[in-house]
Design an enzyme around this catalytic site. Sequence first.
Site, PDB file in Angstrom:
ATOM      1  CG  ASP A  45      -0.206   0.025   2.625  1.00  0.00           C
ATOM      2  OD1 ASP A  45       0.785  -0.260   2.493  1.00  0.00           O
ATOM      3  OD2 ASP A  45      -1.057   0.270   3.618  1.00  0.00           O
ATOM      4  CG  ASP A  84       0.593  -4.252   1.731  1.00  0.00           C
ATOM      5  OD1 ASP A  84       0.913  -5.123   2.477  1.00  0.00           O
ATOM      6  OD2 ASP A  84       1.294  -3.182   1.896  1.00  0.00           O
ATOM      7  CD  GLU A 183       7.942  -0.402   7.610  1.00  0.00           C
ATOM      8  OE1 GLU A 183       6.879  -1.254   7.167  1.00  0.00           O
ATOM      9  OE2 GLU A 183       7.879   0.836   7.034  1.00  0.00           O
TER      10      GLU A 183
HETATM   11  O1  KIV Z   1       3.646  -1.190   1.655  1.00  0.00           O
HETATM   12  C1  KIV Z   1       4.789  -1.614   1.504  1.00  0.00           C
HETATM   13  O2  KIV Z   1       5.376  -1.356   0.651  1.00  0.00           O
HETATM   14  C2  KIV Z   1       5.086  -2.464   2.588  1.00  0.00           C
HETATM   15  C3  KIV Z   1       6.472  -2.768   2.645  1.00  0.00           C
HETATM   16  C4  KIV Z   1       7.666  -2.005   2.020  1.00  0.00           C
HETATM   17  C5  KIV Z   1       6.992  -3.818   3.789  1.00  0.00           C
HETATM   18  O3  KIV Z   1       4.359  -2.851   3.654  1.00  0.00           O
END
Ligand code: KIV
Length: 264
Positions: A45, A84, A183
């Site tokens: 996301d 996501d 993260e």
């Molecule tokens: O939204 C994203 O790109 C992520 C990652 C970088 C882990 O959740």
Amino acid sequence: MEKITTTRLIEMKQRGEKITALTAYDCPTARLLNEAGIDVVLVGDSVGMVKLGYESTLSVNMEDMLYHARSVKKGNSRAFLAVDMPFLSYESKPSDAVYNAGLLVKIGGAEAVKLEGGREMLKSIRAVIEAKIPVIGHLGLTPQGIHKFGGYKVQGRDPKSAQKMIDDALALEESGVFMLVLECIPAGLAKKITSLLSIPTIGIGAGPHCDGQVLVTDDLLGLSGMSPKFVKKYANLQGDISKAVKKYRKEVRASRFPSRSNSY
Ligand code: KIV
């Protein structure tokens, strides 16, 4: 090359083979990542901030995710395709979580969905897994919690929050989550969580001890203008693009483009 599946990712942890993951938001990028042998392609996301001009990931909706996932799916082949779940698509009701995760699978081609949060998300996580959709967890600096954290800050620095993260990680594994993104947390904490879990951990700003690493592809390519400490820039595409576009403009203005070789 063999297609990457949930089983293969777990096996990679068991064999000590590092898992490589990167984000993609469109078909050509997905194709390039597959050609390079990246194991997990994530439609993050982060697309909201990197491509759609939103201030945070909170504005990203299902329509955005489905649009980008569909495009990535077309360029994906060997890599495991994770997508996501955007903010408010899974938190309020487990039935919403199942429905939205189902759309990401059915329309977006997701082979797993990733959602943020610890034990407070267990009901939704269990419901999605019961619907036969693999789930990736996400702990630490979870960007959808930006207002709760008061900024993009390293999480789990004090013993109490570190212990909470460990307990969350164990609970997620217990609930059936098959992989976990960590993260922006101290490397030592990521090492501990990685050693306690039998599912793979994928770090971003979580040091070298995770079972794999993920970055936002545009950051790694020097295309997003974002350079937090945990990003290593492997290229400077912003600079290259700017130079190329300026050169094109100059040549058109000077009637040097198109030349004879560019004409019919
Ligand atoms: O939204 C994203 O790109 C992520 C990652 C970088 C882990 O959740």
